[in-house]
Design a protein around this motif. Structure first.
Motif, PDB file in Angstrom:
ATOM      1  N   MET A 119       0.851  -1.198   0.000  1.00  0.00           N
ATOM      2  CA  MET A 119       0.000   0.000   0.000  1.00  0.00           C
ATOM      3  C   MET A 119       0.884   1.245   0.000  1.00  0.00           C
ATOM      4  O   MET A 119       1.747   1.405   0.854  1.00  0.00           O
ATOM      5  CB  MET A 119      -0.887  -0.002   1.253  1.00  0.00           C
ATOM      6  N   SER A 120       0.689   2.101  -0.996  1.00  0.00           N
ATOM      7  CA  SER A 120       1.517   3.310  -1.085  1.00  0.00           C
ATOM      8  C   SER A 120       0.989   4.380  -0.149  1.00  0.00           C
ATOM      9  O   SER A 120      -0.222   4.494   0.087  1.00  0.00           O
ATOM     10  CB  SER A 120       1.528   3.834  -2.516  1.00  0.00           C
ATOM     11  N   LEU A 121       1.919   5.154   0.397  1.00  0.00           N
ATOM     12  CA  LEU A 121       1.545   6.243   1.283  1.00  0.00           C
ATOM     13  C   LEU A 121       1.119   7.454   0.466  1.00  0.00           C
ATOM     14  O   LEU A 121       1.613   7.681  -0.647  1.00  0.00           O
ATOM     15  CB  LEU A 121       2.741   6.627   2.168  1.00  0.00           C
ATOM     16  N   PRO A 122       0.193   8.271   0.981  1.00  0.00           N
ATOM     17  CA  PRO A 122      -0.192   9.491   0.256  1.00  0.00           C
ATOM     18  C   PRO A 122       0.991  10.440   0.190  1.00  0.00           C
ATOM     19  O   PRO A 122       1.846  10.447   1.071  1.00  0.00           O
ATOM     20  CB  PRO A 122      -1.328  10.067   1.122  1.00  0.00           C
ATOM     21  N   PRO A 123       1.095  11.215  -0.889  1.00  0.00           N
ATOM     22  CA  PRO A 123       2.221  12.138  -1.007  1.00  0.00           C
ATOM     23  C   PRO A 123       2.189  13.186   0.097  1.00  0.00           C
ATOM     24  O   PRO A 123       1.114  13.619   0.526  1.00  0.00           O
ATOM     25  CB  PRO A 123       1.989  12.782  -2.387  1.00  0.00           C
ATOM     26  N   GLU A 124       3.377  13.554   0.568  1.00  0.00           N
ATOM     27  CA  GLU A 124       3.453  14.598   1.580  1.00  0.00           C
ATOM     28  C   GLU A 124       3.141  15.943   0.937  1.00  0.00           C
ATOM     29  O   GLU A 124       3.510  16.205  -0.205  1.00  0.00           O
ATOM     30  CB  GLU A 124       4.854  14.634   2.201  1.00  0.00           C
ATOM     31  N   PRO A 125       2.439  16.815   1.675  1.00  0.00           N
ATOM     32  CA  PRO A 125       2.147  18.138   1.116  1.00  0.00           C
ATOM     33  C   PRO A 125       3.445  18.900   0.884  1.00  0.00           C
ATOM     34  O   PRO A 125       4.397  18.785   1.650  1.00  0.00           O
ATOM     35  CB  PRO A 125       1.293  18.801   2.213  1.00  0.00           C
ATOM     36  N   SER A 126       3.484  19.638  -0.219  1.00  0.00           N
ATOM     37  CA  SER A 126       4.700  20.385  -0.538  1.00  0.00           C
ATOM     38  C   SER A 126       4.918  21.496   0.486  1.00  0.00           C
ATOM     39  O   SER A 126       3.968  22.025   1.067  1.00  0.00           O
ATOM     40  CB  SER A 126       4.591  20.981  -1.940  1.00  0.00           C
ATOM     41  N   ALA A 127       6.179  21.833   0.705  1.00  0.00           N
ATOM     42  CA  ALA A 127       6.500  22.912   1.624  1.00  0.00           C
ATOM     43  C   ALA A 127       5.995  24.227   1.042  1.00  0.00           C
ATOM     44  O   ALA A 127       6.030  24.436  -0.177  1.00  0.00           O
ATOM     45  CB  ALA A 127       8.009  22.973   1.838  1.00  0.00           C
ATOM     46  N   PRO A 128       5.503  25.119   1.875  1.00  0.00           N
ATOM     47  CA  PRO A 128       5.014  26.404   1.355  1.00  0.00           C
ATOM     48  C   PRO A 128       6.148  27.228   0.760  1.00  0.00           C
ATOM     49  O   PRO A 128       7.298  27.138   1.198  1.00  0.00           O
ATOM     50  CB  PRO A 128       4.415  27.070   2.595  1.00  0.00           C
ATOM     51  N   LEU A 129       5.815  28.022  -0.235  1.00  0.00           N
ATOM     52  CA  LEU A 129       6.799  28.931  -0.821  1.00  0.00           C
ATOM     53  C   LEU A 129       7.123  30.049   0.160  1.00  0.00           C
ATOM     54  O   LEU A 129       8.274  30.476   0.284  1.00  0.00           O
ATOM     55  CB  LEU A 129       6.265  29.518  -2.122  1.00  0.00           C
ATOM     56  N   VAL A 130       6.094  30.534   0.866  1.00  0.00           N
ATOM     57  CA  VAL A 130       6.257  31.585   1.878  1.00  0.00           C
ATOM     58  C   VAL A 130       5.734  31.054   3.204  1.00  0.00           C
ATOM     59  O   VAL A 130       4.640  30.486   3.259  1.00  0.00           O
ATOM     60  CB  VAL A 130       5.483  32.867   1.499  1.00  0.00           C
ATOM     61  N   SER A 131       6.508  31.236   4.243  1.00  0.00           N
ATOM     62  CA  SER A 131       6.109  30.753   5.561  1.00  0.00           C
ATOM     63  C   SER A 131       6.504  31.770   6.627  1.00  0.00           C
ATOM     64  O   SER A 131       7.676  32.150   6.720  1.00  0.00           O
ATOM     65  CB  SER A 131       6.775  29.404   5.855  1.00  0.00           C
TER      66      SER A 131
END
Length: 273
Positions: free
Chosen positions: A1-13
């Motif tokens: 079972m594949s894991l869901p992709p991690e959310p991308s890091a924000p461009l601005v934080s």
């Protein structure tokens, strides 16, 4: 079972960002994120710290505490050269456009290309005409800013802001002083150019209804804090009293109509203030 992709890091934080002008604290623990491809609005009353947030993101100011990161880089730790290199990947639309009055429309848009690239003149000409075509002003290239209407000047300023295909575009009150037709045009251009460039946009604005049509996410600032956040649909449905007052332009509410004062009957009948 594949894991869901991690959310991308924000461009601005921004994380727990505080900022003060001398003894006057303007921002009090701001947390804010802008992801790639998003158009994000920052709203709030005059003097609440919205433009200060833009200046922190652009590196014009440094936070008193907390972290401001753009593309994973802490703005406070960059050297002067690193900061200028990062800024070249940002575009800025200033309030009322801020065009160079002694330059033609063409030269205003060409200015960033001439300053920051070594492209040949012929290529710069082609790129400028493409940017002006994108904002509907190819035919105005030889005009001076004084010959433009307010809406046209704002479109030229937008063409200049995206001249170098920035990854991040900052807007300071892009709709200020525009008639309804020009306001609608600028709003649609902001959305369209952001999507075409694959950029991210941060927009400080008071114009609620136009913004709700084009943005992906909204932050409401009051008294130096984020008091509400959400998608346009969440903001429209919000029961938060401040958001309700702001969106519906109500005169009284969490932001009171009356400046603090004694009861009116205590000031009548010749009694002093």
């Amino acid at each position: 079972m594949s894991l869901p992709p991690e959310p991308s890091a924000p461009l601005v934080s921004l994380r727990d960002v505080r900022f003060a002008y001398g003894e006057r604290e303007v921002l009090r623990g701001i947390d804010l994120s802008v992801h790639r491809g998003q158009v994000v609005a920052i709203m709030g009353g005059s003097g609440c710290g919205k433009t200060t947030l833009l200046r922190l993101i652009g590196g014009q100011l440094r936070a008193s505490s907390g972290t401001v990161e753009v593309e994973g880089r802490n703005m406070a730790s960059l050297s002067g050269g690193e900061l200028y290199a990062l800024r070249r990947r940002m575009g800025m639309l200033f309030q009322f456009g801020a065009l160079f009055t002694d330059m033609s429309v063409f030269d205003n848009v060409a200015f960033p290309m001439r300053e920051h690239t070594s492209l040949p003149a012929g290529m710069i000409r082609d790129l400028v005409m493409m940017k002006l075509q994108a904002v509907g002003l190819r035919g105005a290239a030889t005009l001076s800013p004084g010959e433009l209407s307010g809406g046209m000047a704002r479109r030229v300023a937008l063409a200049r802001a995206v001249a170098l295909d920035p990854m991040l575009i900052l807007y300071d009150e892009p709709f200020a002083g525009l008639d309804p037709i020009s306001l609608g045009i600028i709003g649609q251009l902001i959305r369209r150019l952001n999507d075409a460039l694959g950029a991210s946009s941060v927009m400080v604005t008071h114009d609620v209804h136009e913004s709700l049509e084009i943005v992906d996410y909204i932050y409401f600032v009051s008294d130096g804090r984020i008091v509400a956040r959400g998608t346009p649909d969440e903001i429209r449905a919000s029961g938060d009293p401040f958001v309700h007052q702001f969106v519906n332009a109500e005169a009284d509410g969490p932001v009171p109509f009356h400046y603090p004062a004694p009861p009116i009957d205590s000031l009548l009948g010749g009694r002093g203030v």
